[in-house]
Scaffold this active site. Sequence first.
Site, short mmCIF file in Angstrom:
data_model
loop_
_atom_site.label_atom_id
_atom_site.label_comp_id
_atom_site.label_asym_id
_atom_site.label_seq_id
_atom_site.Cartn_x
_atom_site.Cartn_y
_atom_site.Cartn_z
N HIS A 105 0.07 -3.99 4.89
CA HIS A 105 -0.45 -2.63 4.77
C HIS A 105 -1.13 -2.21 6.08
O HIS A 105 -2.15 -2.79 6.46
CB HIS A 105 -1.43 -2.57 3.62
CG HIS A 105 -1.88 -1.19 3.31
ND1 HIS A 105 -1.02 -0.12 3.27
CD2 HIS A 105 -3.11 -0.69 3.02
CE1 HIS A 105 -1.69 0.97 2.98
NE2 HIS A 105 -2.96 0.65 2.82
N GLU A 140 -3.82 -10.04 2.56
CA GLU A 140 -2.77 -10.20 3.58
C GLU A 140 -2.82 -11.54 4.29
O GLU A 140 -1.80 -12.03 4.78
CB GLU A 140 -2.84 -9.05 4.58
CG GLU A 140 -2.35 -7.72 4.03
CD GLU A 140 -3.40 -6.95 3.26
OE1 GLU A 140 -4.48 -7.50 2.99
OE2 GLU A 140 -3.14 -5.78 2.91
N HIS A 157 -9.94 -30.91 21.92
CA HIS A 157 -10.84 -30.16 21.04
C HIS A 157 -12.27 -30.14 21.59
O HIS A 157 -13.00 -29.21 21.36
CB HIS A 157 -10.82 -30.80 19.63
CG HIS A 157 -11.60 -30.05 18.59
ND1 HIS A 157 -11.86 -30.57 17.35
CD2 HIS A 157 -12.16 -28.82 18.60
CE1 HIS A 157 -12.57 -29.70 16.65
NE2 HIS A 157 -12.76 -28.63 17.38
N GLU A 196 3.78 1.55 2.46
CA GLU A 196 4.90 0.61 2.38
C GLU A 196 5.82 0.90 1.20
O GLU A 196 6.95 0.41 1.15
CB GLU A 196 4.41 -0.84 2.22
CG GLU A 196 3.67 -1.36 3.42
CD GLU A 196 2.27 -0.83 3.47
OE1 GLU A 196 1.97 -0.09 4.42
OE2 GLU A 196 1.48 -1.10 2.56
N GLY A 216 -6.05 -24.79 14.10
CA GLY A 216 -7.46 -25.03 13.79
C GLY A 216 -8.07 -23.97 12.90
O GLY A 216 -9.22 -24.08 12.50
N GLY A 218 0.86 -1.17 0.00
CA GLY A 218 0.00 0.00 0.00
C GLY A 218 0.90 1.22 0.00
O GLY A 218 2.13 1.09 0.05
N SER A 219 0.28 2.39 -0.02
CA SER A 219 1.08 3.62 -0.11
C SER A 219 2.10 3.71 1.02
O SER A 219 3.24 4.12 0.82
CB SER A 219 0.16 4.83 -0.09
OG SER A 219 -0.73 4.72 1.02
C1 LIG Z 1 -11.14 -19.60 10.20
C2 LIG Z 1 -12.11 -20.70 10.51
N1 LIG Z 1 -13.44 -20.53 10.34
C3 LIG Z 1 -14.30 -21.51 10.61
C4 LIG Z 1 -13.86 -22.72 11.08
C5 LIG Z 1 -14.86 -23.82 11.44
N2 LIG Z 1 -14.72 -25.00 10.59
C6 LIG Z 1 -14.07 -26.11 11.02
S1 LIG Z 1 -14.10 -27.32 9.91
C7 LIG Z 1 -14.99 -26.42 8.83
C8 LIG Z 1 -15.39 -27.00 7.53
C9 LIG Z 1 -14.29 -27.12 6.53
O1 LIG Z 1 -14.83 -27.56 5.30
P1 LIG Z 1 -13.98 -28.38 4.26
O2 LIG Z 1 -12.65 -27.78 4.07
O3 LIG Z 1 -14.81 -28.54 3.06
O4 LIG Z 1 -13.74 -29.78 4.95
P2 LIG Z 1 -14.78 -30.86 5.44
O5 LIG Z 1 -15.26 -30.44 6.77
O6 LIG Z 1 -15.89 -30.90 4.43
O7 LIG Z 1 -13.97 -32.10 5.49
C10 LIG Z 1 -15.26 -25.16 9.35
C11 LIG Z 1 -16.02 -24.11 8.63
C12 LIG Z 1 -12.46 -22.85 11.28
N3 LIG Z 1 -11.92 -23.97 11.76
N4 LIG Z 1 -11.62 -21.86 10.96
#
Ligand SMILES: Cc1ncc(C[n+]2csc(CCOP(=O)(O)OP(=O)(O)O)c2C)c(N)n1
Length: 529
Positions: free
Chosen positions: A76, A53, A284, A34, A403, A31-32
Amino acid sequence: MTTSSPPVTVRSAVLQLLREVGITTIFGNPGSTELPLFLDFPDDFRYVLGLQESLVLGMADGFAQATRNASFVNLHSAAGVGHAMGNLFTAYKNRTPMIVTAGQQARAILPYEPFLYSGQATELPKPYVKWAVEPARAQDVPQAIARAYYVAMTPPRGPVLVSVPADDWQQACEPVAARPVGRVLRPDPALLQLFAAKLQAARRPAFVVGAAVDRDAGAWDAVVALAERHAAAVFSAPMAGRAGFPQDHRLFAGFLPAMRERIVQLLAGHDLVFAIGAPAFTYHVEGQGPHLPAGAELIQLIDDPDTAAWTPVGASAFGSIAAGVQELLGFPLPPQRSLPPPRVPAPRAEPGSPMSTAYVLQTLAELRDPESVVYEEAPTARPVMQRHLPFTRPETFYTMCSGGLGHGLPAAVGVALARPQAKVIALIGDGSAMYSIQALWSAAQLQLPITFLILNNGAYAALNEFAPTFGFAHGAVLPGTQLPAIDFVGLARAQGCAGERVADPAQLRSAMQRALAAPGPQLLEIVVA
Ligand SMILES: Cc1ncc(C[n+]2csc(CCOP(=O)(O)OP(=O)(O)O)c2C)c(N)n1
């Protein structure tokens, strides 16, 4: 006549420092604020553009992990750092060393709340940076970046942020030379002695290996030697971001899920659990009761004092995994033990109709070179992969420790940039791919030899799988989890990346062979059940 050398500026001092620490790649989205960094941009540096980003961070993460050196990122100001936060969180969890610089408005106009001003530039990335600074004076910027580098590279490694006002880059300053700064922490010798005694006395030891084994050069072989010496059953830690042990080894016992009660069940019968380079344990879902089976004791060797501090039971030593395990190999041999039972192999997967993910991953296991690198972000394919796609060599498997989705696709680009001789395979769910699909554009522009395998099940299947845990009926389809009508081949072609779609299992093998043999990036959209 004497020729005088050009004056040292913040820009030239920083670039020279980066050269000295082995950094000549800058990942960014400019961006500007940088642009002044790029005046007279030297030929020995390359700028890698990410089209948002979050991708910039992801690419820099893969690159740093694969080079084992800090990567350099230029974002940016406030909005750019904001976009990058998800993958910054992941870089922090991955323990990836990274210098993130963020643009800031010129110092002279900061009192007037200027356009693009980042009001609290050093607070914004917290707590997912090890250190953040906006130097008080322009001429302090090179010194701040030197410090940022050493902080990022000191275990536990991680990202740091330096906010640089736009007018700083052309200011005169003193050069800053790179210095040797120690990076190996020797674990507490008294604790290693205690661990050696416990390993010696154990009847049935189990090792739980995590990502820090593969992060630490030389640790993989040492862990194999220690496991063999103790005839230990070796489990992969829950949610490990890298493999820490050959998954075809006689002692490999499988993967621990991120569930307290299941971990206790799977470790039952072992009297000593040695967590190596792994938290004990990453959970988890909610769980109750003990963390270990009755009669078992925990010892842990980890590269992070904070992880050592929250571990609920047992004894924890922190420091270098390689140094610690090598030191443990110096103790006398234990008594002869019988081998743990071998892991039961998965039955061969059937093609299915629609195609099963197990069949896809079994085919990939048969076709891929064991030295090829897989970057995985495919939530419901993960347990299937653990049965059908073994990783047997160090530095051949990566996923994120956080995750947070949206990391894998750009991180695969970063790994491919770092290891031009390697075939990189990005194994990505359809939902995950859409968080950072522009990574295909970077791969195409850079002509990187990446095979993008998109497992298209038309859904956020993981969420539906999770449904019963939260009280939904079995088989319920939750709101916001269906992803119909995404054309991944179209998305690839539109960004200059070749693509093919396969739904018929009879066509899978040849399609995958073609994709893996392509010299440049190639996407294969695989329609799965
Ligand atoms: C940034 C983020 N947003 C939402 C989630 C919640 N989440 C966990 S698994 C998943 C589904 C992922 O879908 P896909 O890649 O198609 O894999 P699948 O579950 O179908 O195997 C989501 C939305 C997350 N882990 N990270």
